[in-house]
Design a protein around this motif. Structure first.
Motif, PDB file in Angstrom:
ATOM      1  N   SER A  34       0.849  -1.136   0.139  1.00  0.00           N
ATOM      2  CA  SER A  34      -0.127  -0.060   0.001  1.00  0.00           C
ATOM      3  C   SER A  34       0.789   1.273   0.158  1.00  0.00           C
ATOM      4  O   SER A  34       0.528   2.220  -0.684  1.00  0.00           O
ATOM      5  CB  SER A  34      -0.827   0.014   1.341  1.00  0.00           C
ATOM      6  N   ALA A  35       1.900   1.114   0.889  1.00  0.00           N
ATOM      7  CA  ALA A  35       2.747   2.368   0.935  1.00  0.00           C
ATOM      8  C   ALA A  35       3.564   2.547  -0.538  1.00  0.00           C
ATOM      9  O   ALA A  35       3.877   3.565  -1.134  1.00  0.00           O
ATOM     10  CB  ALA A  35       3.770   2.204   2.102  1.00  0.00           C
ATOM     11  N   ILE A  36       3.958   1.306  -1.091  1.00  0.00           N
ATOM     12  CA  ILE A  36       4.622   1.380  -2.247  1.00  0.00           C
ATOM     13  C   ILE A  36       3.695   2.038  -3.529  1.00  0.00           C
ATOM     14  O   ILE A  36       4.000   2.822  -4.430  1.00  0.00           O
ATOM     15  CB  ILE A  36       5.314  -0.070  -2.773  1.00  0.00           C
ATOM     16  N   ARG A  41       2.308   6.314  -7.274  1.00  0.00           N
ATOM     17  CA  ARG A  41       1.244   7.218  -7.735  1.00  0.00           C
ATOM     18  C   ARG A  41       1.922   8.644  -7.532  1.00  0.00           C
ATOM     19  O   ARG A  41       1.673   9.446  -8.639  1.00  0.00           O
ATOM     20  CB  ARG A  41       0.038   7.145  -6.949  1.00  0.00           C
ATOM     21  N   GLU A  42       2.629   8.895  -6.634  1.00  0.00           N
ATOM     22  CA  GLU A  42       3.204  10.360  -6.624  1.00  0.00           C
ATOM     23  C   GLU A  42       4.317  10.502  -7.797  1.00  0.00           C
ATOM     24  O   GLU A  42       4.616  11.468  -8.224  1.00  0.00           O
ATOM     25  CB  GLU A  42       3.813  10.533  -5.149  1.00  0.00           C
ATOM     26  N   LEU A  43       5.153   9.487  -7.779  1.00  0.00           N
ATOM     27  CA  LEU A  43       6.268   9.510  -8.831  1.00  0.00           C
ATOM     28  C   LEU A  43       5.964   9.219 -10.206  1.00  0.00           C
ATOM     29  O   LEU A  43       6.577   9.689 -11.157  1.00  0.00           O
ATOM     30  CB  LEU A  43       7.240   8.267  -8.531  1.00  0.00           C
ATOM     31  N   TRP A  44       5.176   8.205 -10.421  1.00  0.00           N
ATOM     32  CA  TRP A  44       4.769   7.928 -11.818  1.00  0.00           C
ATOM     33  C   TRP A  44       3.712   8.337 -12.638  1.00  0.00           C
ATOM     34  O   TRP A  44       3.549   8.110 -13.737  1.00  0.00           O
ATOM     35  CB  TRP A  44       4.883   6.194 -11.955  1.00  0.00           C
ATOM     36  N   ILE A  45       2.698   9.045 -11.823  1.00  0.00           N
ATOM     37  CA  ILE A  45       1.515   9.307 -12.669  1.00  0.00           C
ATOM     38  C   ILE A  45       1.761  11.053 -12.735  1.00  0.00           C
ATOM     39  O   ILE A  45       1.260  11.738 -12.023  1.00  0.00           O
ATOM     40  CB  ILE A  45       0.147   9.357 -11.600  1.00  0.00           C
ATOM     41  N   ALA A  49       7.226  11.586 -15.720  1.00  0.00           N
ATOM     42  CA  ALA A  49       7.406  10.043 -15.489  1.00  0.00           C
ATOM     43  C   ALA A  49       7.152   9.305 -16.969  1.00  0.00           C
ATOM     44  O   ALA A  49       7.688   8.345 -17.154  1.00  0.00           O
ATOM     45  CB  ALA A  49       6.538   9.665 -14.318  1.00  0.00           C
ATOM     46  N   LEU A  50       6.040   9.939 -17.219  1.00  0.00           N
ATOM     47  CA  LEU A  50       5.588   9.134 -18.638  1.00  0.00           C
ATOM     48  C   LEU A  50       6.821   9.397 -19.578  1.00  0.00           C
ATOM     49  O   LEU A  50       6.855   8.577 -20.331  1.00  0.00           O
ATOM     50  CB  LEU A  50       4.402   9.609 -19.134  1.00  0.00           C
ATOM     51  N   PRO A 212      10.342   3.260  -0.541  1.00  0.00           N
ATOM     52  CA  PRO A 212       9.106   3.017  -1.289  1.00  0.00           C
ATOM     53  C   PRO A 212       9.149   3.469  -2.673  1.00  0.00           C
ATOM     54  O   PRO A 212       8.529   2.652  -3.583  1.00  0.00           O
ATOM     55  CB  PRO A 212       7.873   3.913  -0.648  1.00  0.00           C
ATOM     56  N   GLY A 213      10.052   4.614  -3.126  1.00  0.00           N
ATOM     57  CA  GLY A 213      10.062   4.824  -4.223  1.00  0.00           C
ATOM     58  C   GLY A 213      11.149   3.999  -5.101  1.00  0.00           C
ATOM     59  O   GLY A 213      10.851   3.667  -6.389  1.00  0.00           O
ATOM     60  N   VAL A 214      11.983   3.221  -4.449  1.00  0.00           N
ATOM     61  CA  VAL A 214      12.900   2.199  -4.911  1.00  0.00           C
ATOM     62  C   VAL A 214      11.812   0.963  -5.210  1.00  0.00           C
ATOM     63  O   VAL A 214      11.970   0.398  -6.387  1.00  0.00           O
ATOM     64  CB  VAL A 214      13.968   1.933  -3.954  1.00  0.00           C
ATOM     65  N   TRP A 215      11.103   0.356  -4.429  1.00  0.00           N
ATOM     66  CA  TRP A 215      10.328  -0.597  -4.654  1.00  0.00           C
ATOM     67  C   TRP A 215       9.103  -0.134  -5.757  1.00  0.00           C
ATOM     68  O   TRP A 215       8.692  -1.088  -6.738  1.00  0.00           O
ATOM     69  CB  TRP A 215       9.608  -1.031  -3.367  1.00  0.00           C
ATOM     70  N   ALA A 216       8.820   1.083  -5.534  1.00  0.00           N
ATOM     71  CA  ALA A 216       7.973   1.657  -7.105  1.00  0.00           C
ATOM     72  C   ALA A 216       8.662   1.488  -8.283  1.00  0.00           C
ATOM     73  O   ALA A 216       7.741   1.143  -9.085  1.00  0.00           O
ATOM     74  CB  ALA A 216       7.473   2.870  -6.623  1.00  0.00           C
ATOM     75  N   ALA A 217       9.915   1.802  -8.255  1.00  0.00           N
ATOM     76  CA  ALA A 217      10.457   1.718  -9.671  1.00  0.00           C
ATOM     77  C   ALA A 217      10.788   0.293 -10.105  1.00  0.00           C
ATOM     78  O   ALA A 217      10.554  -0.140 -11.230  1.00  0.00           O
ATOM     79  CB  ALA A 217      11.917   2.386  -9.484  1.00  0.00           C
TER      80      ALA A 217
END
Length: 247
Positions: A34-36, A41-45, A49-50, A212-217
């Motif tokens: 959930s945290a990831i 969402r903050e980093l990639w939307i 990011a696109l 969380p940003g690392v795991w999101a990437a």
């Protein structure tokens, strides 16, 4: 596509177990999904990011296409010429044994930091599975097919297009599929020295201890790899039918 989606039934189960386990352990290096998802969402939307994602995908595909063309051309030459294969095989085996990340200083010296360096790193690192598989497929073409082509006096170009390449196609496709997964890895490594892209964002998150940003990437890379593999499998299933209609 429906069957592929049906095979994903385990994903929500794994995510639920992951969420419960990480919340129970509360380990700082393993945030809950959930945290990831919130950090992702903050980093990639966003438009930036696109743009990063499209840049990474463009580099990956450019390196993959270059490696595919070079690997198929060189592989057919080595597979159909025993003399050429005898002389060049030691060099090929030596070059394919070199770890691609170890060649990064060379590419940095040749191209500096930029798209050319990243595409060269990807292409030179993934060409070997395509070349080796293509050479093996071209070397083991059914002799009866070659004799038939000779009886009908097909020119060399027609023998290549109608006999050698279709016979070697399973090996070529296997090499291309393997090189596609390797291209994703090398794309990330090469983008550690870039100013944009998924690898750059992953490196930036590591440097700022944004776990969380690392795991999101990492999640974005996993999804990208899965989608590329599915697209390749769809095209691979349609390729034999295309050959059938062309004949």
């Amino acid at each position: 596509m429906i069957r592929s989606a049906a095979r994903l039934w385990a994903v929500p189960v794994v995510v639920a177990v992951w969420e419960a386990a990480t919340r129970a352990l509360r380990h700082p290096y393993f945030p809950p999904p959930s945290a990831i998802a919130l950090r992702g969402r903050e980093l990639w939307i966003s438009q930036t990011a696109l743009d990063d994602l499209s840049s990474s995908l463009g580099r990956l595909l450019a390196g993959w296409v270059l490696a595919g063309l070079a690997g198929v051309a060189a592989g057919v030459a080595l597979g159909r010429s025993p003399l050429l294969a005898r002389f060049l095989d030691p060099a090929v085996q030596f070059c394919r044994a070199l770890p691609p990340p170890a060649l990064l200083p060379v590419f940095l010296a040749l191209f500096s930091t930029g798209t050319s360096m990243q595409v060269a790193t990807i292409a030179c690192g993934i060409v070997w599975p395509v070349l080796i598989n293509t050479a093996d497929g071209a070397r083991n073409v059914d002799r009866l097919h070659l004799d038939t082509a000779q009886v009908f006096r097909l020119p060399a170009r027609q023998r290549l297009l109608r006999v050698v390449l279709p016979s070697a196609a399973p090996k070529i496709l296997a090499g291309l599929r393997l090189s596609l997964s390797l291209a994703l890895i090398l794309m990330v490594i090469a983008e550690f020295f870039a100013t944009d892209g998924v690898g750059f964002r992953l490196r930036a998150a590591q440097r700022s201890f944004d776990l969380p940003g690392v795991w999101a990437a990492i999640t974005v890379l996993g999804v990208l790899g899965f989608l590329l593999n599915q697209v390749f499998l769809i095209l691979e299933r349609r390729l034999p039918a295309h050959y059938g209609t062309s004949e």
